[in-house]
Design an enzyme around this catalytic site. Structure first.
Site, PDB file in Angstrom:
ATOM      1  N   SER A   1      -0.482  -1.118  -9.321  1.00 43.65           N
ATOM      2  CA  SER A   1      -0.114  -2.539  -9.310  1.00 43.65           C
ATOM      3  C   SER A   1      -0.431  -3.204 -10.636  1.00 43.65           C
ATOM      4  CB  SER A   1      -0.853  -3.268  -8.187  1.00 43.65           C
ATOM      5  OG  SER A   1      -0.461  -2.754  -6.955  1.00 43.65           O
ATOM      6  N   ARG A   2      -1.577  -2.865 -11.213  1.00 43.95           N
ATOM      7  CA  ARG A   2      -1.943  -3.453 -12.515  1.00 43.95           C
ATOM      8  C   ARG A   2      -1.024  -2.951 -13.622  1.00 43.95           C
ATOM      9  NH1 ARG A   2      -6.807  -2.823  -9.988  1.00 43.95           N
ATOM     10  NH2 ARG A   2      -7.249  -0.819 -10.961  1.00 43.95           N
TER      11      ARG A   2
ATOM     12  N   HIS B   1       0.845  -1.196   0.000  1.00 45.12           N
ATOM     13  CA  HIS B   1       0.000   0.000   0.000  1.00 45.12           C
ATOM     14  C   HIS B   1       0.880   1.246   0.000  1.00 45.12           C
ATOM     15  CE1 HIS B   1      -4.176   1.262   0.199  1.00 45.12           C
ATOM     16  NE2 HIS B   1      -3.772   2.287   0.903  1.00 45.12           N
TER      17      HIS B   1
ATOM     18  N   GLY C   1      -4.482   4.918  -5.711  1.00 53.39           N
ATOM     19  CA  GLY C   1      -3.992   4.291  -6.931  1.00 53.39           C
ATOM     20  C   GLY C   1      -3.166   3.049  -6.734  1.00 53.39           C
ATOM     21  N   ASN C   2      -3.273   2.390  -5.587  1.00 54.42           N
ATOM     22  CA  ASN C   2      -2.506   1.168  -5.368  1.00 54.42           C
ATOM     23  C   ASN C   2      -2.906   0.074  -6.346  1.00 54.42           C
ATOM     24  OD1 ASN C   2      -0.740   1.539  -2.895  1.00 54.42           O
ATOM     25  ND2 ASN C   2      -2.664   2.444  -2.276  1.00 54.42           N
ATOM     26  N   GLY C   3      -4.198  -0.084  -6.567  1.00 54.89           N
ATOM     27  CA  GLY C   3      -4.663  -1.092  -7.516  1.00 54.89           C
ATOM     28  C   GLY C   3      -4.248  -0.758  -8.932  1.00 54.89           C
TER      29      GLY C   3
END
Length: 71
Positions: free
Chosen positions: A55-56, A45, A50-52
């Site tokens: 990560s993507r 985290h 915008g972590n997701g």
């Protein structure tokens, strides 16, 4: 239950993640590397928002650099 890294641990965890990626990128199947990086970046985290998404993006970059295209 999912636990995030404590905020004070984020810099060390990010450094460990980058080091792990550098050492292992060619040692395992690209899908395994991408999945582990995705999970761990979300777990760390590292960003307020915008972590997701981050990560993507990183997961897709790893796959693209290993010649896996989105078809």
């Amino acid at each position: 239950m999912h636990w995030y890294v404590e905020p004070l641990q984020v810099p060390d965890q990010m450094e460990a993640l980058v080091n792990w990626l550098t050492e292992n990128i060619d040692q395992h199947h690209p899908i395994i590397i991408a999945a582990l990086i995705h999970y761990n970046l979300v777990r760390i985290h590292a960003f307020d928002d915008g972590n997701g998404s981050g990560s993507r993006i990183l997961m897709n970059l790893i796959l693209m650099k290993q010649d896996f295209s989105q078809q």
